[in-house]
Motif scaffolding. Structure first.
Motif, short mmCIF file in Angstrom:
data_model
loop_
_atom_site.label_atom_id
_atom_site.label_comp_id
_atom_site.label_asym_id
_atom_site.label_seq_id
_atom_site.Cartn_x
_atom_site.Cartn_y
_atom_site.Cartn_z
N VAL A 14 0.71 -1.24 0.21
CA VAL A 14 -0.12 0.45 -0.01
C VAL A 14 0.72 1.30 -0.15
O VAL A 14 2.33 1.21 0.73
CB VAL A 14 -0.71 0.26 1.66
N GLN A 15 0.39 1.99 -0.30
CA GLN A 15 0.95 3.53 -0.75
C GLN A 15 1.44 3.98 0.36
O GLN A 15 0.34 4.24 1.43
CB GLN A 15 0.77 4.51 -2.21
N PRO A 16 2.04 5.30 1.53
CA PRO A 16 1.64 6.04 2.00
C PRO A 16 1.26 6.96 2.34
O PRO A 16 0.47 7.03 1.13
CB PRO A 16 3.22 6.69 2.00
N GLY A 17 0.44 6.54 3.20
CA GLY A 17 -1.06 7.56 3.85
C GLY A 17 -2.56 6.85 3.59
O GLY A 17 -3.83 7.17 3.72
N GLY A 18 -2.37 5.04 2.92
CA GLY A 18 -3.62 4.60 2.56
C GLY A 18 -3.78 3.11 3.56
O GLY A 18 -3.19 3.54 4.98
N SER A 19 -4.89 2.32 3.50
CA SER A 19 -5.51 1.59 4.51
C SER A 19 -4.78 0.10 3.99
O SER A 19 -5.37 0.46 2.51
CB SER A 19 -6.74 2.10 5.07
N LEU A 20 -5.15 -0.20 4.98
CA LEU A 20 -5.73 -2.08 5.31
C LEU A 20 -6.62 -2.27 6.04
O LEU A 20 -6.10 -1.93 7.40
CB LEU A 20 -4.15 -2.48 4.66
N ARG A 21 -7.01 -3.16 6.29
CA ARG A 21 -7.73 -4.49 7.18
C ARG A 21 -6.78 -5.52 7.25
O ARG A 21 -7.10 -6.48 6.51
CB ARG A 21 -9.30 -3.93 6.62
N LEU A 22 -6.39 -5.56 7.88
CA LEU A 22 -6.07 -7.19 8.71
C LEU A 22 -7.13 -8.38 9.44
O LEU A 22 -7.79 -7.38 10.06
CB LEU A 22 -4.77 -7.46 9.10
N SER A 23 -7.64 -9.51 9.03
CA SER A 23 -8.35 -9.89 9.45
C SER A 23 -7.14 -11.71 10.33
O SER A 23 -6.42 -11.30 9.69
CB SER A 23 -9.15 -10.34 8.29
N CYS A 24 -8.02 -11.83 11.54
CA CYS A 24 -7.52 -13.30 11.97
C CYS A 24 -8.72 -14.47 11.94
O CYS A 24 -9.58 -13.73 12.85
CB CYS A 24 -6.20 -12.73 13.39
N ALA A 25 -8.67 -14.94 11.22
CA ALA A 25 -9.76 -16.01 11.73
C ALA A 25 -8.54 -17.08 12.32
O ALA A 25 -7.89 -17.86 12.54
CB ALA A 25 -10.11 -16.58 10.24
N ALA A 26 -9.92 -17.79 13.42
CA ALA A 26 -9.85 -18.77 14.09
C ALA A 26 -10.29 -19.94 14.81
O ALA A 26 -11.55 -20.00 13.97
CB ALA A 26 -9.66 -18.06 15.82
N SER A 27 -9.83 -20.86 14.45
CA SER A 27 -9.96 -22.02 14.42
C SER A 27 -9.26 -22.26 15.96
O SER A 27 -8.86 -22.68 16.58
CB SER A 27 -9.79 -23.16 13.67
N GLY A 28 -10.80 -23.58 16.58
CA GLY A 28 -10.37 -24.39 17.29
C GLY A 28 -11.06 -24.24 18.19
O GLY A 28 -11.65 -23.69 18.61
N ARG A 29 -10.53 -23.96 19.93
CA ARG A 29 -10.75 -23.45 20.80
C ARG A 29 -11.81 -21.87 20.92
O ARG A 29 -11.41 -20.92 20.20
CB ARG A 29 -9.75 -23.01 22.37
N THR A 30 -12.55 -21.64 20.76
CA THR A 30 -13.56 -20.18 20.33
C THR A 30 -12.88 -19.35 21.11
O THR A 30 -12.03 -19.02 21.82
CB THR A 30 -14.46 -19.83 20.88
N VAL A 31 -12.52 -18.24 20.25
CA VAL A 31 -11.97 -17.19 20.17
C VAL A 31 -12.51 -15.92 21.48
O VAL A 31 -11.56 -15.17 22.35
CB VAL A 31 -11.52 -16.13 19.01
N SER A 32 -13.40 -16.11 21.74
CA SER A 32 -14.15 -15.26 23.00
C SER A 32 -13.60 -15.95 24.17
O SER A 32 -13.39 -15.18 25.99
CB SER A 32 -15.28 -15.84 22.83
N SER A 33 -11.68 -16.89 24.31
CA SER A 33 -12.05 -17.35 25.33
C SER A 33 -11.11 -16.31 25.81
O SER A 33 -9.54 -16.71 26.63
CB SER A 33 -12.12 -19.32 25.07
#
Length: 122
Positions: free
Chosen positions: A12-31
């Motif tokens: 991405v160019q300076p000043g731009g934006s990105l959104r990272l995602s993190c997908a969890a599997s196994g035990r629920t991430v709410s823990s």
């Protein structure tokens, strides 16, 4: 056991934006409290942002405060990092992590993803 998989990195160019995602599997991430760290070439892995189990508390490194936002959707077992006003110094591999509570040290987390590269350059 929790498996974490990051996505959304790129160039991405300076000043731009990105959104990272993190997908969890196994035990629920709410823990778990969840965090994002990053590591640039030749540097140590550093804390970027953290979020509590239900999302009520967040914490940011001074270097990203006001530009990055961490959020989570426990129903989707996913954590996000919205990155705005990106700078060349934000270039690094970004890692998602899960642990018992928000902490700025890597040893405070139990599970790590494989990382996703973010490059900020014109």
């Amino acid at each position: 056991q929790v498996q974490l998989v990051e996505s959304g990195g790129g160039l991405v160019q300076p000043g731009g934006s990105l959104r990272l995602s993190c997908a969890a599997s196994g035990r629920t991430v709410s823990s778990y409290a969840m965090g994002w760290f990053r590591q640039a070439p030749g540097k140590e892995r550093e804390f970027v942002a953290g979020i509590s189990r239900r999302g009520g508390s967040t914490y940011y490194a001074d270097s990203v405060k006001g530009r990055f936002t961490i959020s989570r959707d426990n129903a989707k077992n996913t954590v996000y990092l919205q990155m705005n006003s990106l700078k060349p110094e934000d270039t690094a591999v970004y890692y998602c992590t899960a642990g018992g509570s928000i902490t700025v040290v890597t040893t405070g987390y139990d599970y790590w993803g494989q990382g996703t590269q973010v490059t900020v350059s014109s």
